[in-house]
Design a protein around this motif. Structure first.
Motif, mmCIF file in Angstrom:
data_model
loop_
_atom_site.group_PDB
_atom_site.id
_atom_site.type_symbol
_atom_site.label_atom_id
_atom_site.label_comp_id
_atom_site.label_asym_id
_atom_site.label_seq_id
_atom_site.Cartn_x
_atom_site.Cartn_y
_atom_site.Cartn_z
ATOM 1 N N TRP A 1 0.865 -1.166 0.000
ATOM 2 C CA TRP A 1 0.000 0.000 0.000
ATOM 3 C C TRP A 1 0.910 1.227 0.000
ATOM 4 N N LYS B 1 0.611 3.825 3.316
ATOM 5 C CA LYS B 1 1.009 3.314 4.629
ATOM 6 C C LYS B 1 2.277 2.478 4.578
ATOM 7 N N SER C 1 2.260 -0.675 4.125
ATOM 8 C CA SER C 1 1.942 -2.044 4.548
ATOM 9 C C SER C 1 2.170 -3.007 3.402
ATOM 10 N N THR C 2 2.564 -4.224 3.750
ATOM 11 C CA THR C 2 2.911 -5.208 2.730
ATOM 12 C C THR C 2 2.168 -6.526 2.951
ATOM 13 N N ASP C 3 2.157 -7.316 1.897
ATOM 14 C CA ASP C 3 1.461 -8.609 1.915
ATOM 15 C C ASP C 3 2.168 -9.518 0.920
#
Length: 120
Positions: A50, A53, A55-57
């Protein structure tokens, strides 16, 4: 016009590392992702980030080995790939989405792909 340009693929021995880059231009997105397609197989999700932010996946098979990151000032996303395995051999694609999905259909813009080959 949106452009996503990948670089950094190549040939590496098992256990080695590569870093892929994806330079984006032409629009703003919510999420950038990496996908891959091996010969005879369907394209699959690898990782996403993202952009606001950070943020990771990750898909389970690369967790702990691959790291996705971004440099917002350069509009560039990276995929650091360590401990590479022959099963990681594929064409890797960078893609951009206005959502936070893992699904290929939710990514509207794609790069042309870069080949990663891992020899045993």
């Amino acid at each position: 016009q949106v452009q996503l340009i990948e670089s950094g693929g190549g040939l590496v021995q098992a256990g080695g590392s590569l870093r892929l880059s994806c330079a984006a231009s032409g629009s703003t997105f919510s999420t950038m992702g990496w996908f891959r397609q091996a010969p005879g197989k369907e394209r699959e999700f690898v990782a996403r980030i993202w952009l606001t932010k950070g943020s990771t996946d990750y898909t389970a098979s690369v967790k702990g080995r691959f790291t996705i990151s971004r440099d917002n000032a350069k509009n560039t996303v990276y995929l650091q790939m360590n401990s590479l395995k022959p099963d990681d051999t594929a064409v890797y694609y960078c893609a951009a989405s206005l959502s936070s999905s893992r699904l290929i259909r939710d990514y509207s813009n794609w790069g042309e792909g870069t080949q990663v080959t891992v020899s045993s």
